[in-house]
Design an enzyme around this catalytic site. Sequence first.
Site, mmCIF file in Angstrom:
data_model
loop_
_atom_site.group_PDB
_atom_site.id
_atom_site.type_symbol
_atom_site.label_atom_id
_atom_site.label_comp_id
_atom_site.label_asym_id
_atom_site.label_seq_id
_atom_site.Cartn_x
_atom_site.Cartn_y
_atom_site.Cartn_z
ATOM 1 N N GLU A 176 0.815 -1.216 0.000
ATOM 2 C CA GLU A 176 0.000 0.000 0.000
ATOM 3 C C GLU A 176 0.850 1.268 0.000
ATOM 4 O OE1 GLU A 176 -4.093 0.105 1.262
ATOM 5 O OE2 GLU A 176 -3.370 1.114 3.072
ATOM 6 N N LYS A 178 0.842 4.509 1.079
ATOM 7 C CA LYS A 178 0.022 5.128 2.126
ATOM 8 C C LYS A 178 0.824 6.194 2.856
ATOM 9 C CE LYS A 178 -2.665 3.367 6.132
ATOM 10 N NZ LYS A 178 -2.949 2.167 6.956
ATOM 11 N N LYS A 239 -7.701 2.552 -3.695
ATOM 12 C CA LYS A 239 -8.139 2.404 -2.298
ATOM 13 C C LYS A 239 -8.949 3.648 -1.933
ATOM 14 C CE LYS A 239 -7.653 -0.320 1.369
ATOM 15 N NZ LYS A 239 -6.839 0.107 2.474
ATOM 16 N N GLU A 288 -14.416 -5.996 1.091
ATOM 17 C CA GLU A 288 -13.805 -6.031 2.428
ATOM 18 C C GLU A 288 -14.837 -6.312 3.515
ATOM 19 O OE1 GLU A 288 -10.785 -3.038 3.484
ATOM 20 O OE2 GLU A 288 -12.111 -2.542 5.157
ATOM 21 N N ASN A 310 -10.437 -7.384 6.921
ATOM 22 C CA ASN A 310 -9.682 -6.317 7.583
ATOM 23 C C ASN A 310 -9.548 -6.635 9.069
ATOM 24 O OD1 ASN A 310 -8.285 -3.993 8.152
ATOM 25 N ND2 ASN A 310 -9.573 -2.709 6.844
ATOM 26 N N GLU A 346 -5.822 -8.201 5.650
ATOM 27 C CA GLU A 346 -5.541 -6.763 5.599
ATOM 28 C C GLU A 346 -5.254 -6.189 6.988
ATOM 29 O OE1 GLU A 346 -9.057 -5.979 2.236
ATOM 30 O OE2 GLU A 346 -8.842 -4.637 3.943
ATOM 31 N N SER A 347 -4.230 -5.368 7.067
ATOM 32 C CA SER A 347 -3.912 -4.531 8.240
ATOM 33 C C SER A 347 -3.191 -5.272 9.370
ATOM 34 C CB SER A 347 -5.167 -3.882 8.852
ATOM 35 O OG SER A 347 -5.856 -3.116 7.904
HETATM 36 O O1 LIG Z 1 -5.578 2.867 8.516
HETATM 37 C C1 LIG Z 1 -6.464 3.496 9.119
HETATM 38 O O2 LIG Z 1 -6.233 4.171 10.142
HETATM 39 C C2 LIG Z 1 -7.874 3.500 8.629
HETATM 40 C C3 LIG Z 1 -8.833 4.232 9.286
HETATM 41 C C4 LIG Z 1 -10.139 4.269 8.845
HETATM 42 C C5 LIG Z 1 -10.498 3.575 7.716
HETATM 43 C C6 LIG Z 1 -9.547 2.822 7.040
HETATM 44 C C7 LIG Z 1 -8.248 2.780 7.482
HETATM 45 N N1 LIG Z 1 -7.284 2.074 6.836
HETATM 46 C C8 LIG Z 1 -7.499 1.304 5.664
HETATM 47 C C9 LIG Z 1 -6.817 0.003 5.834
HETATM 48 O O3 LIG Z 1 -7.464 -0.901 6.237
HETATM 49 C C10 LIG Z 1 -5.330 -0.072 5.691
HETATM 50 O O4 LIG Z 1 -4.828 1.024 5.015
HETATM 51 C C11 LIG Z 1 -4.754 -1.319 5.036
HETATM 52 O O5 LIG Z 1 -5.423 -2.477 5.353
HETATM 53 C C12 LIG Z 1 -3.258 -1.434 5.446
HETATM 54 O O6 LIG Z 1 -3.174 -1.479 6.845
HETATM 55 P P1 LIG Z 1 -1.794 -1.355 7.624
HETATM 56 O O7 LIG Z 1 -0.859 -2.377 7.063
HETATM 57 O O8 LIG Z 1 -2.110 -1.634 9.045
HETATM 58 O O9 LIG Z 1 -1.302 0.039 7.385
#
Ligand SMILES: O=C(O)c1ccccc1NCC(=O)[C@H](O)[C@H](O)COP(=O)(O)O
Length: 392
Positions: A176, A178, A239, A288, A310, A346-347
């Site tokens: 990502e 980001k 995204k 998602e 997620n 994800e995340s």
């Molecule tokens: O990342 C956030 O804080 C967030 C807040 C509100 C809505 C969506 C958000 N993020 C989108 C995502 O889920 C992430 O960007 C993506 O899955 C990557 O996650 P990470 O590896 O933890 O940065």
Amino acid sequence: MEGILAGCSHGVRVLFPVASSVNPARNLSSKELVPGVLLPGARRSACLRCTRSEEKSTDGRVTLTYKGDDFVNSVEVQEWESGMSLNDIAAKQGIRIRRSHRTGHPSEGSKDEKDTPRNILEQIIWDKEVEVAQFKQTKPLETLKKAVEDAPPVRDFVGALRESYRRTGVPALIAEVKKASPSKGVLREDFDPVQIAKTYEKNGAACLSILTDEKYFQGSFRNLEAVRKAGVECPLLCKEFIIDSWQIYNARSKGADAVLLIAGVLPDLDIKYMTMICRELGLAALIEVHDEREMDRVLKIDGIQLIGINNRNLETFEVDISNTKKLLEGERGEIIQQRGIIVVGESGLFTPQDISYVQGAGVRAVLVGESLIKQVDPGKAISGLFGKDISK
Ligand SMILES: O=C(O)c1ccccc1NCC(=O)[C@H](O)[C@H](O)COP(=O)(O)O
């Protein structure tokens, strides 16, 4: 609900509220009901693959039915007809995120409760409604459709994930791009999206996720276009917080190969309708989910190829990677396997142990932002995340 309602077996439906100041349906011929075109006062556009018949009931409501139709009588359509507010229909599906423009209902509480977003995701969605309405004024769908014709060809997002998993034996990486997030603020000050995209690709990412929301993530469609024009070959996920099919056309016109559809925001009919538009445009749809109820809703929809789980609760920001395992246990995991659906974890993925944990749960791709973007060299950080070089 008073109005003219139509639905069809291709998943397309029209609702023209009679109460609306604009009621174009009165003068519409079936030729004007074009797939993907949202007419003023209509909630959905109709499908030209169907043959139309018209029926007027005693209360003045006209129902347009289509040959071969099994959609008109579905529970969802009956709910639309029943007079429930749209927020109530969404709530019945377990969707907690309300739309600010939707028709109100006493069950939504006092004026203050209706006017104040309950959490960050709801706030994002309400802002997105305003943003999209403004964009639509400056670029109507018909103009956008012409831009789609000139867009770079679509790349095979799902194919790239499958190929990477086959080649490396570890989950395919969607890296990502980001810059910032509502939960963590700015993640990287020296943010060059093209350079980051290139290093991700060089170091083994199968696909890239480009954040396009400006207000909360400091992303942009300029970034998406720039990455696409810079010669990066990985398929690109736009995204974005999609609430309107206009945004899908917009994403494609900027070079996206896939879009994100969040089940916690979109009612079933919207997901069906939007995935149909994605198919027509050749885009992959990453649907998602965050909890069992959302997963069950999505598994009832035909033709889904990609489901993202997620680990971050977008209402509270809480991250827990065991969520992936929980949602893939038992019958759900079996259905997913039988249908050959690719699950994206994800995340919150930071270590090789995290990657093998979600892989063990059934994940075949991962979406990673923070743990890579915060490193001095985000591309080189990929081998650290997987515990091996995945570029060969
Ligand atoms: O990342 C956030 O804080 C967030 C807040 C509100 C809505 C969506 C958000 N993020 C989108 C995502 O889920 C992430 O960007 C993506 O899955 C990557 O996650 P990470 O590896 O933890 O940065």
